[in-house]
Design a protein around this motif. Structure first.
Motif, PDB file in Angstrom:
ATOM      1  N   VAL A 159       0.818  -1.213   0.000  1.00 41.29           N
ATOM      2  CA  VAL A 159       0.000   0.000   0.000  1.00 41.29           C
ATOM      3  C   VAL A 159       0.857   1.270   0.000  1.00 41.29           C
ATOM      4  N   PRO A 160       1.838   1.410   0.925  1.00 38.90           N
ATOM      5  CA  PRO A 160       2.672   2.614   0.836  1.00 38.90           C
ATOM      6  C   PRO A 160       3.471   2.699  -0.460  1.00 38.90           C
ATOM      7  N   ILE A 185      -6.199  -3.638   8.309  1.00 37.67           N
ATOM      8  CA  ILE A 185      -6.821  -2.697   7.372  1.00 37.67           C
ATOM      9  C   ILE A 185      -6.917  -1.312   7.990  1.00 37.67           C
ATOM     10  N   ALA A 186      -7.113  -1.230   9.298  1.00 35.40           N
ATOM     11  CA  ALA A 186      -7.167   0.076   9.955  1.00 35.40           C
ATOM     12  C   ALA A 186      -5.888   0.864   9.698  1.00 35.40           C
ATOM     13  N   ALA A 187      -4.751   0.183   9.789  1.00 37.34           N
ATOM     14  CA  ALA A 187      -3.472   0.851   9.540  1.00 37.34           C
ATOM     15  C   ALA A 187      -3.348   1.296   8.088  1.00 37.34           C
ATOM     16  N   LEU A 188      -3.828   0.479   7.163  1.00 34.19           N
ATOM     17  CA  LEU A 188      -3.708   0.794   5.735  1.00 34.19           C
ATOM     18  C   LEU A 188      -4.643   1.922   5.321  1.00 34.19           C
ATOM     19  N   GLN A 191      -3.499   5.364   5.905  1.00 33.99           N
ATOM     20  CA  GLN A 191      -2.515   5.828   4.927  1.00 33.99           C
ATOM     21  C   GLN A 191      -3.203   6.279   3.643  1.00 33.99           C
ATOM     22  N   VAL A 192      -4.176   5.502   3.182  1.00 34.68           N
ATOM     23  CA  VAL A 192      -4.849   5.794   1.912  1.00 34.68           C
ATOM     24  C   VAL A 192      -5.804   6.981   2.036  1.00 34.68           C
ATOM     25  N   ARG A 193      -6.503   7.078   3.183  1.00 32.89           N
ATOM     26  CA  ARG A 193      -7.484   8.145   3.423  1.00 32.89           C
ATOM     27  C   ARG A 193      -8.458   8.269   2.231  1.00 32.89           C
ATOM     28  N   ILE A 223     -11.930  -0.423   7.120  1.00 34.77           N
ATOM     29  CA  ILE A 223     -11.618   0.478   6.007  1.00 34.77           C
ATOM     30  C   ILE A 223     -12.347   1.811   6.130  1.00 34.77           C
ATOM     31  N   PHE A 224     -13.508   1.801   6.808  1.00 34.59           N
ATOM     32  CA  PHE A 224     -14.279   3.036   6.953  1.00 34.59           C
ATOM     33  C   PHE A 224     -13.601   4.028   7.889  1.00 34.59           C
ATOM     34  N   ALA A 225     -12.722   3.537   8.755  1.00 34.35           N
ATOM     35  CA  ALA A 225     -12.087   4.411   9.747  1.00 34.35           C
ATOM     36  C   ALA A 225     -11.182   5.453   9.101  1.00 34.35           C
ATOM     37  N   GLY A 226     -10.703   5.180   7.892  1.00 29.09           N
ATOM     38  CA  GLY A 226      -9.815   6.120   7.227  1.00 29.09           C
ATOM     39  C   GLY A 226     -10.511   7.068   6.269  1.00 29.09           C
TER      40      GLY A 226
END
Length: 486
Positions: A159-160, A185-188, A191-193, A223-226
Protein backbone atom coordinates in the motif's frame (compact mmCIF):
# COMPACT_ATOMS: atom_id res chain seq x y z
CA UNK A 1 7.46 38.57 -30.82
CA UNK A 2 4.74 37.63 -33.29
CA UNK A 3 2.80 35.26 -31.01
CA UNK A 4 -0.93 35.74 -30.87
CA UNK A 5 -1.78 37.71 -27.68
CA UNK A 6 -4.59 35.23 -26.96
CA UNK A 7 -2.01 32.42 -26.75
CA UNK A 8 0.24 34.44 -24.48
CA UNK A 9 -2.73 35.14 -22.24
CA UNK A 10 -3.70 31.45 -22.01
CA UNK A 11 -4.90 30.92 -18.44
CA UNK A 12 -2.60 29.04 -16.08
CA UNK A 13 -4.45 26.24 -14.35
CA UNK A 14 -3.60 24.72 -10.99
CA UNK A 15 -2.44 21.45 -12.60
CA UNK A 16 0.09 23.37 -14.70
CA UNK A 17 2.04 24.15 -11.54
CA UNK A 18 2.37 20.48 -10.53
CA UNK A 19 5.62 18.61 -11.28
CA UNK A 20 5.89 16.37 -14.32
CA UNK A 21 8.49 14.10 -12.73
CA UNK A 22 7.22 11.71 -10.07
CA UNK A 23 9.69 12.90 -7.41
CA UNK A 24 12.80 15.06 -7.12
CA UNK A 25 15.62 14.50 -4.64
CA UNK A 26 14.82 17.49 -2.43
CA UNK A 27 11.17 16.53 -2.04
CA UNK A 28 12.00 12.92 -1.21
CA UNK A 29 14.58 14.00 1.36
CA UNK A 30 12.18 16.45 2.98
CA UNK A 31 9.34 13.91 3.12
CA UNK A 32 11.53 11.10 4.45
CA UNK A 33 13.57 13.19 6.85
CA UNK A 34 16.75 12.20 5.03
CA UNK A 35 19.72 13.73 3.26
CA UNK A 36 20.12 13.76 -0.52
CA UNK A 37 23.54 13.07 -2.01
CA UNK A 38 22.70 15.34 -4.94
CA UNK A 39 19.94 16.42 -7.32
CA UNK A 40 17.98 13.90 -9.38
CA UNK A 41 14.50 13.25 -10.75
CA UNK A 42 12.83 9.84 -10.66
CA UNK A 43 9.99 8.44 -12.74
CA UNK A 44 9.08 5.43 -10.57
CA UNK A 45 9.50 3.78 -7.17
CA UNK A 46 10.53 0.14 -6.71
CA UNK A 47 11.43 -2.23 -3.87
CA UNK A 48 12.45 -5.30 -5.90
CA UNK A 49 15.74 -4.91 -7.77
CA UNK A 50 14.55 -7.38 -10.43
CA UNK A 51 11.66 -5.07 -11.33
CA UNK A 52 13.65 -1.84 -11.46
CA UNK A 53 13.34 0.13 -14.69
CA UNK A 54 15.29 3.08 -16.06
CA UNK A 55 14.69 6.13 -13.87
CA UNK A 56 13.31 4.33 -10.82
CA UNK A 57 14.03 5.17 -7.20
CA UNK A 58 14.98 1.96 -5.37
CA UNK A 59 14.09 1.52 -1.69
CA UNK A 60 16.52 -0.85 0.06
CA UNK A 61 14.03 -2.31 2.52
CA UNK A 62 14.98 -4.69 5.30
CA UNK A 63 12.84 -7.78 5.81
CA UNK A 64 12.90 -10.64 8.25
CA UNK A 65 15.06 -12.77 5.99
CA UNK A 66 16.79 -10.36 3.62
CA UNK A 67 18.17 -6.84 3.25
CA UNK A 68 17.55 -4.74 0.16
CA UNK A 69 21.01 -3.19 0.49
CA UNK A 70 22.39 -6.50 -0.81
CA UNK A 71 20.71 -5.82 -4.16
CA UNK A 72 21.82 -2.22 -4.74
CA UNK A 73 24.26 -3.17 -7.51
CA UNK A 74 21.51 -5.09 -9.32
CA UNK A 75 19.09 -2.18 -8.94
CA UNK A 76 21.56 0.33 -10.41
CA UNK A 77 22.49 -2.12 -13.16
CA UNK A 78 18.82 -2.27 -14.12
CA UNK A 79 18.59 1.51 -14.37
CA UNK A 80 17.84 2.89 -10.90
CA UNK A 81 18.48 6.64 -10.79
CA UNK A 82 19.03 6.60 -7.02
CA UNK A 83 18.34 4.58 -3.88
CA UNK A 84 16.93 5.21 -0.41
CA UNK A 85 19.40 3.65 2.02
CA UNK A 86 20.31 3.61 5.71
CA UNK A 87 24.09 3.79 5.05
CA UNK A 88 26.21 5.89 2.65
CA UNK A 89 26.84 4.47 -0.82
CA UNK A 90 28.84 5.85 -3.78
CA UNK A 91 25.79 6.05 -6.07
CA UNK A 92 23.09 8.79 -5.89
CA UNK A 93 20.97 8.25 -2.79
CA UNK A 94 18.80 9.53 0.02
CA UNK A 95 20.28 8.63 3.40
CA UNK A 96 17.65 7.90 6.06
CA UNK A 97 17.48 6.26 9.49
CA UNK A 98 15.01 3.55 8.46
CA UNK A 99 14.09 2.76 4.85
CA UNK A 100 10.67 1.26 5.67
CA UNK A 101 9.70 4.36 7.63
CA UNK A 102 10.99 6.47 4.73
CA UNK A 103 8.71 4.64 2.28
CA UNK A 104 5.72 5.23 4.56
CA UNK A 105 6.66 8.91 4.86
CA UNK A 106 6.90 9.28 1.08
CA UNK A 107 3.49 7.59 0.80
CA UNK A 108 2.01 10.20 3.16
CA UNK A 109 3.56 12.99 1.10
CA UNK A 110 2.10 11.48 -2.08
CA UNK A 111 -1.37 11.33 -0.55
CA UNK A 112 -1.12 14.87 0.82
CA UNK A 113 -0.22 16.44 -2.52
CA UNK A 114 -3.01 14.79 -4.56
CA UNK A 115 -6.30 16.64 -4.83
CA UNK A 116 -8.06 13.86 -6.73
CA UNK A 117 -10.68 11.41 -5.51
CA UNK A 118 -9.32 8.32 -3.76
CA UNK A 119 -10.99 4.90 -3.60
CA UNK A 120 -10.12 2.10 -1.19
CA UNK A 121 -11.21 -1.47 -1.97
CA UNK A 122 -11.30 -4.51 0.30
CA UNK A 123 -13.34 -7.68 0.67
CA UNK A 124 -12.99 -11.41 1.11
CA UNK A 125 -13.47 -12.10 -2.60
CA UNK A 126 -13.10 -10.02 -5.75
CA UNK A 127 -11.17 -7.03 -4.46
CA UNK A 128 -8.41 -7.16 -7.08
CA UNK A 129 -10.84 -7.57 -9.98
CA UNK A 130 -13.10 -4.80 -8.71
CA UNK A 131 -10.10 -2.53 -8.15
CA UNK A 132 -8.95 -3.16 -11.74
CA UNK A 133 -12.44 -2.55 -13.13
CA UNK A 134 -12.83 0.74 -11.23
CA UNK A 135 -9.41 1.82 -12.46
CA UNK A 136 -10.21 0.94 -16.08
CA UNK A 137 -13.45 2.93 -15.92
CA UNK A 138 -11.94 6.02 -14.30
CA UNK A 139 -8.75 5.94 -16.37
CA UNK A 140 -10.87 5.88 -19.51
CA UNK A 141 -13.04 8.83 -18.52
CA UNK A 142 -10.10 10.88 -17.20
CA UNK A 143 -7.91 10.11 -20.23
CA UNK A 144 -5.11 8.56 -18.25
CA UNK A 145 -5.62 10.51 -15.04
CA UNK A 146 -6.16 7.44 -12.84
CA UNK A 147 -3.65 5.54 -10.71
CA UNK A 148 -3.98 2.24 -8.88
CA UNK A 149 -2.07 -0.34 -6.90
CA UNK A 150 -0.72 -2.93 -9.31
CA UNK A 151 -1.04 -6.69 -8.93
CA UNK A 152 -2.16 -7.44 -5.37
CA UNK A 153 -0.01 -4.86 -3.61
CA UNK A 154 -2.42 -4.62 -0.70
CA UNK A 155 -0.39 -5.14 2.48
CA UNK A 156 1.78 -3.07 4.84
CA UNK A 157 4.45 -2.73 2.14
CA UNK A 158 2.36 -2.80 -1.02
CA UNK A 159 0.00 0.00 0.00
CA UNK A 160 2.67 2.61 0.84
CA UNK A 161 4.60 1.57 -2.28
CA UNK A 162 1.48 2.11 -4.40
CA UNK A 163 0.87 5.50 -2.78
CA UNK A 164 4.49 6.57 -3.32
CA UNK A 165 4.07 5.80 -7.02
CA UNK A 166 1.02 8.09 -7.35
CA UNK A 167 1.73 11.15 -9.55
CA UNK A 168 0.85 14.61 -8.25
CA UNK A 169 -1.55 15.11 -11.16
CA UNK A 170 -3.67 12.05 -10.34
CA UNK A 171 -7.40 12.67 -10.64
CA UNK A 172 -8.48 9.26 -9.33
CA UNK A 173 -6.51 6.85 -7.14
CA UNK A 174 -7.69 3.29 -6.49
CA UNK A 175 -6.02 1.22 -3.78
CA UNK A 176 -6.60 -2.36 -2.69
CA UNK A 177 -6.31 -3.30 0.99
CA UNK A 178 -5.99 -6.84 2.31
CA UNK A 179 -5.53 -8.41 5.70
CA UNK A 180 -4.88 -11.61 7.60
CA UNK A 181 -5.56 -10.29 11.10
CA UNK A 182 -7.74 -7.69 12.78
CA UNK A 183 -6.23 -4.21 12.83
CA UNK A 184 -4.30 -4.50 9.58
CA UNK A 185 -6.82 -2.70 7.37
CA UNK A 186 -7.17 0.08 9.95
CA UNK A 187 -3.47 0.85 9.54
CA UNK A 188 -3.71 0.79 5.73
CA UNK A 189 -6.84 2.90 5.39
CA UNK A 190 -5.33 5.68 7.48
CA UNK A 191 -2.52 5.83 4.93
CA UNK A 192 -4.85 5.79 1.91
CA UNK A 193 -7.48 8.15 3.42
CA UNK A 194 -10.11 7.24 0.81
CA UNK A 195 -13.05 9.40 -0.22
CA UNK A 196 -14.90 6.19 -1.10
CA UNK A 197 -14.41 2.82 0.60
CA UNK A 198 -15.69 -0.36 -1.07
CA UNK A 199 -16.30 -3.77 0.50
CA UNK A 200 -16.93 -6.37 -2.20
CA UNK A 201 -18.18 -9.23 -0.03
CA UNK A 202 -17.67 -11.05 3.26
CA UNK A 203 -16.68 -14.73 3.18
CA UNK A 204 -14.66 -17.14 5.35
CA UNK A 205 -11.24 -16.15 4.02
CA UNK A 206 -8.57 -15.99 6.78
CA UNK A 207 -11.10 -17.44 9.21
CA UNK A 208 -8.22 -19.38 10.78
CA UNK A 209 -6.93 -16.11 12.24
CA UNK A 210 -10.24 -14.35 12.90
CA UNK A 211 -12.50 -17.14 14.11
CA UNK A 212 -15.86 -16.16 12.61
CA UNK A 213 -17.45 -14.38 9.66
CA UNK A 214 -18.65 -11.65 12.02
CA UNK A 215 -15.04 -10.99 13.01
CA UNK A 216 -14.07 -10.94 9.33
CA UNK A 217 -16.82 -8.38 8.65
CA UNK A 218 -15.56 -6.21 11.50
CA UNK A 219 -11.99 -6.45 10.20
CA UNK A 220 -13.07 -5.44 6.68
CA UNK A 221 -15.19 -2.59 8.10
CA UNK A 222 -12.00 -1.06 9.47
CA UNK A 223 -11.62 0.48 6.01
CA UNK A 224 -14.28 3.04 6.95
CA UNK A 225 -12.09 4.41 9.75
CA UNK A 226 -9.82 6.12 7.23
CA UNK A 227 -12.56 7.78 5.19
CA UNK A 228 -12.16 11.48 4.59
CA UNK A 229 -14.87 13.72 6.05
CA UNK A 230 -18.09 13.28 4.08
CA UNK A 231 -16.84 10.00 2.64
CA UNK A 232 -18.92 7.20 1.15
CA UNK A 233 -19.05 3.52 2.10
CA UNK A 234 -20.12 1.09 -0.63
CA UNK A 235 -21.30 -2.23 0.81
CA UNK A 236 -22.87 -5.52 -0.41
CA UNK A 237 -26.65 -5.48 0.13
CA UNK A 238 -26.95 -9.26 -0.23
CA UNK A 239 -24.47 -10.04 2.54
CA UNK A 240 -25.86 -11.50 5.79
CA UNK A 241 -23.55 -8.95 7.42
CA UNK A 242 -25.08 -5.97 5.60
CA UNK A 243 -26.51 -4.36 8.74
CA UNK A 244 -23.24 -4.85 10.58
CA UNK A 245 -21.29 -3.15 7.81
CA UNK A 246 -23.79 -0.32 7.40
CA UNK A 247 -23.83 0.39 11.13
CA UNK A 248 -20.04 0.44 11.23
CA UNK A 249 -19.91 2.94 8.37
CA UNK A 250 -22.63 5.19 9.76
CA UNK A 251 -21.03 5.20 13.20
CA UNK A 252 -18.06 6.91 11.54
CA UNK A 253 -20.24 9.45 9.75
CA UNK A 254 -20.05 7.86 6.31
CA UNK A 255 -22.76 8.02 3.68
CA UNK A 256 -23.66 4.46 2.63
CA UNK A 257 -24.53 3.05 -0.79
CA UNK A 258 -25.45 -0.62 -1.12
CA UNK A 259 -25.34 -2.82 -4.21
CA UNK A 260 -26.78 -6.21 -5.10
CA UNK A 261 -29.99 -8.11 -5.80
CA UNK A 262 -31.80 -7.26 -2.56
CA UNK A 263 -34.86 -5.04 -2.77
CA UNK A 264 -33.23 -2.50 -0.44
CA UNK A 265 -30.07 -2.16 -2.56
CA UNK A 266 -29.34 1.40 -3.71
CA UNK A 267 -27.73 0.04 -6.88
CA UNK A 268 -29.96 -2.93 -7.64
CA UNK A 269 -29.75 -5.65 -10.25
CA UNK A 270 -32.94 -5.71 -12.30
CA UNK A 271 -32.00 -8.26 -14.93
CA UNK A 272 -29.08 -10.10 -16.45
CA UNK A 273 -28.94 -12.05 -19.68
CA UNK A 274 -26.13 -14.39 -20.61
CA UNK A 275 -24.09 -13.25 -23.60
CA UNK A 276 -22.74 -15.67 -26.20
CA UNK A 277 -19.20 -14.58 -25.32
CA UNK A 278 -19.61 -15.90 -21.77
CA UNK A 279 -20.34 -12.51 -20.20
CA UNK A 280 -23.66 -10.87 -19.37
CA UNK A 281 -25.96 -8.04 -20.39
CA UNK A 282 -26.91 -6.26 -17.16
CA UNK A 283 -29.72 -3.87 -16.32
CA UNK A 284 -29.45 -2.02 -13.00
CA UNK A 285 -31.52 0.54 -11.08
CA UNK A 286 -29.47 3.34 -9.51
CA UNK A 287 -32.41 5.04 -7.83
CA UNK A 288 -32.90 8.03 -10.11
CA UNK A 289 -31.83 6.27 -13.30
CA UNK A 290 -31.53 2.88 -14.93
CA UNK A 291 -28.48 1.71 -16.83
CA UNK A 292 -27.81 -1.16 -19.20
CA UNK A 293 -24.32 -2.40 -19.99
CA UNK A 294 -22.32 -5.49 -20.92
CA UNK A 295 -19.95 -7.33 -18.58
CA UNK A 296 -17.32 -9.27 -20.52
CA UNK A 297 -16.08 -11.31 -17.55
CA UNK A 298 -18.03 -14.51 -17.02
CA UNK A 299 -19.91 -15.54 -13.91
CA UNK A 300 -22.70 -14.25 -11.69
CA UNK A 301 -20.13 -12.91 -9.24
CA UNK A 302 -18.98 -10.48 -11.93
CA UNK A 303 -22.53 -9.27 -12.44
CA UNK A 304 -22.64 -8.30 -8.77
CA UNK A 305 -19.09 -6.92 -8.90
CA UNK A 306 -20.14 -4.67 -11.77
CA UNK A 307 -22.79 -3.07 -9.54
CA UNK A 308 -20.09 -2.17 -7.03
CA UNK A 309 -18.03 -0.68 -9.86
CA UNK A 310 -20.93 1.44 -11.09
CA UNK A 311 -21.74 2.62 -7.56
CA UNK A 312 -18.11 3.64 -7.03
CA UNK A 313 -17.73 5.42 -10.36
CA UNK A 314 -20.83 7.47 -9.65
CA UNK A 315 -19.75 8.23 -6.08
CA UNK A 316 -16.45 9.79 -7.25
CA UNK A 317 -18.07 11.72 -10.09
CA UNK A 318 -16.86 9.47 -12.89
CA UNK A 319 -18.53 8.70 -16.21
CA UNK A 320 -20.97 5.78 -16.13
CA UNK A 321 -20.84 5.46 -19.91
CA UNK A 322 -17.07 5.01 -19.82
CA UNK A 323 -17.52 2.50 -17.01
CA UNK A 324 -19.94 0.48 -19.14
CA UNK A 325 -17.52 0.43 -22.06
CA UNK A 326 -14.67 -0.65 -19.77
CA UNK A 327 -16.68 -3.52 -18.29
CA UNK A 328 -17.58 -4.65 -21.79
CA UNK A 329 -13.90 -4.86 -22.70
CA UNK A 330 -12.45 -6.22 -19.46
CA UNK A 331 -12.00 -9.97 -19.58
CA UNK A 332 -10.52 -12.10 -16.81
CA UNK A 333 -7.21 -11.23 -15.18
CA UNK A 334 -4.26 -13.62 -14.99
CA UNK A 335 -5.05 -16.07 -12.20
CA UNK A 336 -8.46 -14.49 -11.73
CA UNK A 337 -10.64 -15.63 -14.58
CA UNK A 338 -8.39 -15.35 -17.63
CA UNK A 339 -9.47 -17.76 -20.37
CA UNK A 340 -7.01 -19.61 -22.55
CA UNK A 341 -7.59 -21.74 -25.62
CA UNK A 342 -5.53 -24.93 -25.52
CA UNK A 343 -4.82 -25.98 -29.10
CA UNK A 344 -4.95 -29.76 -29.43
CA UNK A 345 -4.20 -30.06 -33.13
CA UNK A 346 -6.37 -30.81 -36.17
CA UNK A 347 -8.61 -27.83 -35.37
CA UNK A 348 -9.47 -29.12 -31.90
CA UNK A 349 -9.21 -26.98 -28.80
CA UNK A 350 -10.12 -26.92 -25.13
CA UNK A 351 -10.89 -23.96 -22.86
CA UNK A 352 -8.87 -23.40 -19.68
CA UNK A 353 -10.29 -21.00 -17.05
CA UNK A 354 -7.45 -19.67 -14.91
CA UNK A 355 -8.55 -18.98 -11.32
CA UNK A 356 -5.25 -20.16 -9.86
CA UNK A 357 -4.37 -17.10 -7.80
CA UNK A 358 -6.65 -17.47 -4.80
CA UNK A 359 -9.44 -19.57 -3.30
CA UNK A 360 -11.83 -19.60 -0.38
CA UNK A 361 -15.21 -21.32 0.08
CA UNK A 362 -17.20 -18.46 -1.47
CA UNK A 363 -14.98 -18.01 -4.52
CA UNK A 364 -14.84 -21.79 -5.05
CA UNK A 365 -18.62 -21.95 -5.19
CA UNK A 366 -18.81 -18.96 -7.53
CA UNK A 367 -16.28 -20.31 -10.02
CA UNK A 368 -17.73 -23.83 -9.96
CA UNK A 369 -21.09 -22.26 -10.80
CA UNK A 370 -19.34 -20.43 -13.64
CA UNK A 371 -17.94 -23.74 -14.88
CA UNK A 372 -21.46 -25.17 -14.86
CA UNK A 373 -22.66 -22.32 -17.09
CA UNK A 374 -19.81 -22.73 -19.55
CA UNK A 375 -20.80 -24.65 -22.70
CA UNK A 376 -18.55 -27.69 -22.98
CA UNK A 377 -18.38 -31.25 -24.23
CA UNK A 378 -16.83 -32.21 -20.89
CA UNK A 379 -16.19 -30.18 -17.75
CA UNK A 380 -13.05 -30.79 -15.72
CA UNK A 381 -12.25 -29.18 -12.35
CA UNK A 382 -8.70 -28.87 -11.04
CA UNK A 383 -9.16 -27.74 -7.45
CA UNK A 384 -6.28 -26.79 -5.19
CA UNK A 385 -6.44 -26.57 -1.42
CA UNK A 386 -7.96 -23.55 0.29
CA UNK A 387 -5.52 -22.14 2.84
CA UNK A 388 -5.94 -20.27 6.14
CA UNK A 389 -9.15 -22.04 7.17
CA UNK A 390 -7.72 -23.54 10.36
CA UNK A 391 -9.99 -25.98 12.19
CA UNK A 392 -12.76 -25.18 9.69
CA UNK A 393 -10.71 -26.58 6.81
CA UNK A 394 -12.04 -30.18 6.62
CA UNK A 395 -15.68 -29.08 6.70
CA UNK A 396 -15.22 -26.35 4.09
CA UNK A 397 -13.33 -28.67 1.74
CA UNK A 398 -15.87 -31.47 2.11
CA UNK A 399 -18.68 -28.99 1.41
CA UNK A 400 -17.31 -28.43 -2.09
CA UNK A 401 -18.85 -31.76 -3.13
CA UNK A 402 -22.25 -30.14 -3.70
CA UNK A 403 -21.17 -27.21 -5.94
CA UNK A 404 -18.78 -29.57 -7.76
CA UNK A 405 -21.68 -31.89 -8.55
CA UNK A 406 -23.87 -28.98 -9.60
CA UNK A 407 -21.16 -27.79 -12.00
CA UNK A 408 -21.60 -30.93 -14.07
CA UNK A 409 -17.90 -31.77 -13.83
CA UNK A 410 -17.11 -35.22 -15.16
CA UNK A 411 -13.62 -35.33 -13.71
CA UNK A 412 -11.95 -33.60 -10.77
CA UNK A 413 -8.30 -33.29 -9.82
CA UNK A 414 -7.90 -32.46 -6.13
CA UNK A 415 -4.52 -30.98 -5.21
CA UNK A 416 -2.99 -30.73 -1.76
CA UNK A 417 -3.41 -32.56 1.56
CA UNK A 418 -6.35 -30.40 2.62
CA UNK A 419 -8.34 -31.86 -0.27
CA UNK A 420 -8.43 -35.23 1.50
CA UNK A 421 -11.77 -34.21 3.02
CA UNK A 422 -13.31 -33.60 -0.40
CA UNK A 423 -11.78 -36.80 -1.78
CA UNK A 424 -13.40 -38.70 1.06
CA UNK A 425 -16.76 -37.08 0.33
CA UNK A 426 -16.55 -37.82 -3.39
CA UNK A 427 -15.49 -41.36 -2.58
CA UNK A 428 -18.93 -42.00 -1.11
CA UNK A 429 -20.14 -41.97 -4.72
CA UNK A 430 -23.44 -40.11 -4.27
CA UNK A 431 -22.44 -36.60 -5.22
CA UNK A 432 -22.33 -36.85 -8.99
CA UNK A 433 -24.77 -35.33 -11.43
CA UNK A 434 -27.94 -37.48 -11.72
CA UNK A 435 -26.63 -39.59 -8.88
CA UNK A 436 -23.52 -40.67 -10.79
CA UNK A 437 -20.18 -40.56 -9.01
CA UNK A 438 -17.63 -37.99 -10.19
CA UNK A 439 -14.37 -39.52 -11.33
CA UNK A 440 -11.49 -37.92 -9.45
CA UNK A 441 -7.84 -38.18 -8.50
CA UNK A 442 -6.19 -36.77 -5.40
CA UNK A 443 -2.69 -35.38 -6.03
CA UNK A 444 -0.20 -34.31 -3.40
CA UNK A 445 1.12 -31.36 -5.44
CA UNK A 446 1.00 -29.49 -8.75
CA UNK A 447 3.56 -31.76 -10.46
CA UNK A 448 1.36 -34.78 -9.81
CA UNK A 449 -1.67 -32.82 -11.03
CA UNK A 450 0.05 -31.90 -14.30
CA UNK A 451 0.88 -35.56 -14.89
CA UNK A 452 -2.63 -36.69 -13.94
CA UNK A 453 -4.35 -34.20 -16.25
CA UNK A 454 -2.04 -35.18 -19.12
CA UNK A 455 -2.82 -38.85 -18.47
CA UNK A 456 -6.55 -38.16 -18.37
CA UNK A 457 -6.24 -36.44 -21.75
CA UNK A 458 -7.91 -33.32 -23.08
CA UNK A 459 -10.28 -33.37 -26.02
CA UNK A 460 -12.10 -30.97 -28.30
CA UNK A 461 -14.69 -28.88 -26.44
CA UNK A 462 -13.38 -29.57 -22.93
CA UNK A 463 -13.64 -26.79 -20.33
CA UNK A 464 -11.08 -26.97 -17.52
CA UNK A 465 -11.41 -24.85 -14.38
CA UNK A 466 -8.19 -24.38 -12.41
CA UNK A 467 -8.82 -22.93 -8.95
CA UNK A 468 -6.83 -22.92 -5.71
CA UNK A 469 -4.90 -20.85 -3.22
CA UNK A 470 -1.82 -19.26 -4.76
CA UNK A 471 0.60 -21.17 -2.55
CA UNK A 472 -0.57 -24.46 -4.09
CA UNK A 473 1.18 -23.37 -7.29
CA UNK A 474 -1.51 -24.19 -9.85
CA UNK A 475 -0.29 -21.28 -11.98
CA UNK A 476 2.40 -23.71 -13.16
CA UNK A 477 -0.28 -26.11 -14.37
CA UNK A 478 -1.95 -23.25 -16.23
CA UNK A 479 1.34 -22.27 -17.85
CA UNK A 480 2.10 -25.89 -18.76
CA UNK A 481 -1.16 -26.50 -20.62
CA UNK A 482 -1.78 -23.02 -22.02
CA UNK A 483 1.81 -22.30 -22.99
CA UNK A 484 1.48 -18.86 -21.35
CA UNK A 485 3.38 -17.65 -18.31
CA UNK A 486 1.21 -16.34 -15.46
Amino acid sequence: MNANPAILAWPVQEDDLLPLALWDAATIAEAAGGTASGDFLCSGVEIDSRDVREGDLFFALKGETTDGHRFLDAAFANGAIAAVVDRPIPQPHILVRDTTEALEALARAARDRVDGRIVGVTGSVGKTGVKEAIFAALDRSSRGGAHRSVKSYNNHVGVPLSLARMPARTRFGIFEMGMNHAGEIAALTHQVRPNVAVITTIAPAHIENLGSEEAIADAKAEIFAGLEKGGTAIIPADSPHFERLRNAARALGAHTISFGKAAHADVRLLDSVAASSGGSLVTADMGDTRICYTVAAAGEHWIINSLAVMATVRAVGGDLGAAGLSLAEMTGLVGRGARHDILLGYGRKALLIDESYNANPASMRATLAQLGQTPAARRIAVLGAMKELGDFSPAFHAALAEPLAQSGAEYALLVGPEMEALASELGKGANGKLGKAIAFAHCKDTDEAIAALAAFGLDDGDAILVKGSNSVGLARLVAHFSGKEG
